[in-house]
Design a protein around this motif. Structure first.
Motif, PDB file in Angstrom:
ATOM      1  N   LEU A 323       0.828  -1.205   0.000  1.00  0.00           N
ATOM      2  CA  LEU A 323       0.000   0.000   0.000  1.00  0.00           C
ATOM      3  C   LEU A 323       0.861   1.253   0.000  1.00  0.00           C
ATOM      4  O   LEU A 323       0.595   2.216  -0.736  1.00  0.00           O
ATOM      5  CB  LEU A 323      -0.937  -0.001   1.217  1.00  0.00           C
ATOM      6  CG  LEU A 323      -2.020  -1.080   1.270  1.00  0.00           C
ATOM      7  CD1 LEU A 323      -2.796  -0.996   2.587  1.00  0.00           C
ATOM      8  CD2 LEU A 323      -2.978  -0.955   0.098  1.00  0.00           C
ATOM      9  N   ALA A 324       1.902   1.250   0.828  1.00  0.00           N
ATOM     10  CA  ALA A 324       2.783   2.415   0.912  1.00  0.00           C
ATOM     11  C   ALA A 324       3.546   2.641  -0.398  1.00  0.00           C
ATOM     12  O   ALA A 324       3.698   3.788  -0.851  1.00  0.00           O
ATOM     13  CB  ALA A 324       3.767   2.234   2.070  1.00  0.00           C
ATOM     14  N   ILE A 325       4.003   1.552  -1.010  1.00  0.00           N
ATOM     15  CA  ILE A 325       4.712   1.684  -2.288  1.00  0.00           C
ATOM     16  C   ILE A 325       3.767   2.247  -3.348  1.00  0.00           C
ATOM     17  O   ILE A 325       4.152   3.093  -4.157  1.00  0.00           O
ATOM     18  CB  ILE A 325       5.273   0.316  -2.734  1.00  0.00           C
ATOM     19  CG1 ILE A 325       6.400  -0.119  -1.786  1.00  0.00           C
ATOM     20  CG2 ILE A 325       5.801   0.392  -4.169  1.00  0.00           C
ATOM     21  CD1 ILE A 325       6.870  -1.544  -2.021  1.00  0.00           C
ATOM     22  N   GLY A 326       2.514   1.776  -3.344  1.00  0.00           N
ATOM     23  CA  GLY A 326       1.531   2.312  -4.285  1.00  0.00           C
ATOM     24  C   GLY A 326       1.335   3.807  -4.111  1.00  0.00           C
ATOM     25  O   GLY A 326       1.281   4.559  -5.093  1.00  0.00           O
ATOM     26  N   CYS A 327       1.229   4.259  -2.865  1.00  0.00           N
ATOM     27  CA  CYS A 327       1.073   5.699  -2.591  1.00  0.00           C
ATOM     28  C   CYS A 327       2.297   6.480  -3.051  1.00  0.00           C
ATOM     29  O   CYS A 327       2.178   7.579  -3.625  1.00  0.00           O
ATOM     30  CB  CYS A 327       0.827   5.931  -1.104  1.00  0.00           C
ATOM     31  SG  CYS A 327      -0.723   5.243  -0.481  1.00  0.00           S
ATOM     32  N   ALA A 328       3.495   5.946  -2.800  1.00  0.00           N
ATOM     33  CA  ALA A 328       4.722   6.632  -3.213  1.00  0.00           C
ATOM     34  C   ALA A 328       4.813   6.729  -4.733  1.00  0.00           C
ATOM     35  O   ALA A 328       5.268   7.749  -5.281  1.00  0.00           O
ATOM     36  CB  ALA A 328       5.938   5.896  -2.645  1.00  0.00           C
ATOM     37  N   LEU A 329       4.372   5.677  -5.418  1.00  0.00           N
ATOM     38  CA  LEU A 329       4.420   5.693  -6.885  1.00  0.00           C
ATOM     39  C   LEU A 329       3.452   6.722  -7.477  1.00  0.00           C
ATOM     40  O   LEU A 329       3.717   7.289  -8.535  1.00  0.00           O
ATOM     41  CB  LEU A 329       4.102   4.305  -7.432  1.00  0.00           C
ATOM     42  CG  LEU A 329       5.217   3.261  -7.295  1.00  0.00           C
ATOM     43  CD1 LEU A 329       4.723   1.886  -7.730  1.00  0.00           C
ATOM     44  CD2 LEU A 329       6.441   3.663  -8.106  1.00  0.00           C
ATOM     45  N   VAL A 330       2.325   6.965  -6.807  1.00  0.00           N
ATOM     46  CA  VAL A 330       1.417   8.012  -7.274  1.00  0.00           C
ATOM     47  C   VAL A 330       2.118   9.364  -7.241  1.00  0.00           C
ATOM     48  O   VAL A 330       2.048  10.148  -8.192  1.00  0.00           O
ATOM     49  CB  VAL A 330       0.141   8.059  -6.413  1.00  0.00           C
ATOM     50  CG1 VAL A 330      -0.736   9.239  -6.829  1.00  0.00           C
ATOM     51  CG2 VAL A 330      -0.646   6.774  -6.564  1.00  0.00           C
ATOM     52  N   PHE A 331       2.794   9.638  -6.136  1.00  0.00           N
ATOM     53  CA  PHE A 331       3.534  10.898  -6.015  1.00  0.00           C
ATOM     54  C   PHE A 331       4.579  11.015  -7.126  1.00  0.00           C
ATOM     55  O   PHE A 331       4.703  12.049  -7.783  1.00  0.00           O
ATOM     56  CB  PHE A 331       4.203  10.988  -4.641  1.00  0.00           C
ATOM     57  CG  PHE A 331       4.923  12.279  -4.392  1.00  0.00           C
ATOM     58  CD1 PHE A 331       4.241  13.385  -3.910  1.00  0.00           C
ATOM     59  CD2 PHE A 331       6.282  12.400  -4.654  1.00  0.00           C
ATOM     60  CE1 PHE A 331       4.894  14.589  -3.694  1.00  0.00           C
ATOM     61  CE2 PHE A 331       6.948  13.588  -4.437  1.00  0.00           C
ATOM     62  CZ  PHE A 331       6.250  14.681  -3.954  1.00  0.00           C
ATOM     63  N   LEU A 332       5.321   9.915  -7.346  1.00  0.00           N
ATOM     64  CA  LEU A 332       6.332   9.919  -8.400  1.00  0.00           C
ATOM     65  C   LEU A 332       5.699  10.141  -9.765  1.00  0.00           C
ATOM     66  O   LEU A 332       6.206  10.931 -10.589  1.00  0.00           O
ATOM     67  CB  LEU A 332       7.095   8.592  -8.378  1.00  0.00           C
ATOM     68  CG  LEU A 332       8.113   8.370  -9.512  1.00  0.00           C
ATOM     69  CD1 LEU A 332       9.201   9.432  -9.460  1.00  0.00           C
ATOM     70  CD2 LEU A 332       8.711   6.962  -9.424  1.00  0.00           C
TER      71      LEU A 332
END
Length: 469
Positions: A323-332
């Motif tokens: 979940l956290a990686i998914g959120c970080a990828l949105v920002f990227l």
């Protein structure tokens, strides 16, 4: 079946159920974006009748009238699925989906925009709640057995309907007219309705066999119909909501902020792409075609990647990390929108969507007691999400009107992505207080932990958590 076994034990039958669940939702996903895909034809058809300004206003109603009832209906629909049975309620929800698309088709055939808007409202009465009912049955059949993979495969197959609709609907409208495109959508919803009837028959029949063999029923939702008045209904809903643990609300918040920053961004990305990256002197039709193709990339990525992500989550666990990686990828991805050609942004958003969507619903399954409150829990999450989906376009419209560039809109979504990442970090901290982490890959132990919560809210000690045999 032997005593102590349930209907989930047959792997083949479970995947038949999953396939039918996907087909039952296929029509829903195919028709959802049809108005947006056929906007130019709608404007050209009705502007001479109502005027361009009023036609544009009516067109916005086609989505507003869908979203407004779904602020409340998924919550009520989920609770009603718990009380009256998900099978009965799913048929009612599907009826509204078919009726709504039928009204849209009829309204288009007689040239009455108001009938089309009424059709979208009817579609809204069943569309989101049908997803809640589908989530209940998938969790029932797959909990403890490849649940992440099942949810991800379901997401992949129904998102293929979105991709198919994006490709097919404009071409049908171009060759045979807008009404024919809506008629095709109506036909597909009828096929989905037939799949739902078959699904409910199989599910009901296996329950009957189970009752005969076990001579008692455990954890079934369709044993009786309880009748209660409106006040009692509302009271019971809020009593159920009051029992939801803190981690459920954290997951609801992270889901809402993530889906808002991804799905709403994708919906508005056409204008952003055209404004920031496509040549201003090119024909508008050409720019819209290019932007439309780019808009479909995240859903295409999700279609292909979700089953693999779901299988990986089942094997290794680590749900909060995904979940956290998914959120970080949105920002990227949103940063990439400002720096490079949009294809890199859309590919990144597709990967983030696959990671997050394949994980979030399984995480909920390992928080709530599915036997009692699963419909209400899924309904709460969908209601909160739809409330955000109702508000966010208003904020974006305000920002677009006040700002001279779409960069401000992208920055707004970046803020949402940051919020979702912060919530993911908080979720990790809160999860450390659980005796069995959401990151665990032992699904049976997780379900034992969830279903053996004490009634007073206290947690069992570690030695009290019994492994499922």
């Amino acid at each position: 079946m032997k005593k102590g076994e349930d209907q989930q034990s047959s792997g083949f039958l479970r995947y038949i159920i999953l396939l039918l669940s996907c087909v039952a939702l296929f029509g829903n996903m195919f028709i959802f974006d049809q108005p947006a895909l056929l906007k130019e034809q709608i404007m050209q058809t009705y502007s001479p009748i109502y005027g361009e300004h009023l036609t544009s206003f009516y067109f916005s109603f086609m989505y507003s009238f869908y979203s407004i009832p779904n602020i409340i209906l998924p919550l009520v629909g989920g609770f009603m699925s718990d009380i009256f049975g998900y099978r009965k309620m799913s048929i009612i929800f599907m009826f509204f989906v078919i009726l709504g698309q039928g009204f849209l088709y009829f309204g288009s055939s007689v040239g009455n925009f108001k009938y089309m808007i009424m059709g979208r409202f009817m579609f809204g009465l069943g569309g989101e709640s049908l997803f809640v009912a589908s989530s209940i049955i998938i969790n029932k059949w797959f909990v403890g057995k490849e649940l992440s993979f099942a949810n991800a495969l379901n997401l992949s197959l129904i998102r293929s309907a979105t991709v198919l609709g994006t490709y097919v609907s404009p071409r049908i409208a171009e060759k045979s007219g807008m009404t024919t495109a809506f008629g095709v959508g109506f036909g597909i919803t009828l096929i989905s309705g037939a799949a739902l009837l078959i699904l409910n028959f199989i599910d009901s029949y296996t329950e009957i066999l189970q009752k005969r063999n076990l001579q008692k029923t455990e954890g079934l939702l369709d044993n009786s119909i309880q009748v209660m008045d409106f006040k009692e209904l509302v009271k019971q809903i809020f009593e159920d909501i009051g029992t939801f643990p803190k981690i459920f609300w954290i997951l609801t918040l992270i889901m809402t902020t993530f889906y808002t920053s991804v799905l709403i961004f994708i919906s508005f990305s056409s204008g952003i792409i055209i404004d920031l990256w496509l040549p201003a002197d090119a024909p508008i039709e050409q720019n819209q075609e290019v932007a439309g193709e780019l808009m479909g990339i995240p859903y295409l990525c999700c279609t292909f990647l979700s089953p693999f992500v779901g299988l990986m989550v089942d094997k290794v666990g680590q749900r909060i990390k995904f979940l956290a990686i998914g959120c970080a990828l949105v920002f990227l991805g949103l940063v990439l929108m400002l720096l490079f050609y949009p294809i890199f942004c859309m590919l990144t958003l597709g990967l983030s969507y696959a990671l997050f969507a394949s994980t979030i619903w399984t995480s909920i399954a390992f928080v709530q007691n599915l036997t009692i409150q699963r419909g209400t829990a899924f309904g709460v999450m969908n209601s909160v999400q739809n409330f955000a989906f109702f508000l966010m376009p208003l904020f974006i419209a305000f920002i677009s009107a006040e700002a001279s560039s779409q960069v401000s809109v992208v920055l707004f979504f970046l803020i949402l992505a940051c919020v979702s990442l912060i919530i993911a970090i908080y979720l990790y901290i809160e999860d450390r207080n659980r005796l069995v982490s959401l990151n665990s890959n032992d699904q049976k132990k997780l379900m034992n932990y969830v279903n053996n919560q004490k009634e007073d809210g206290e947690e069992f000690e570690e030695e009290e958590i019994i492994e499922t045999k």
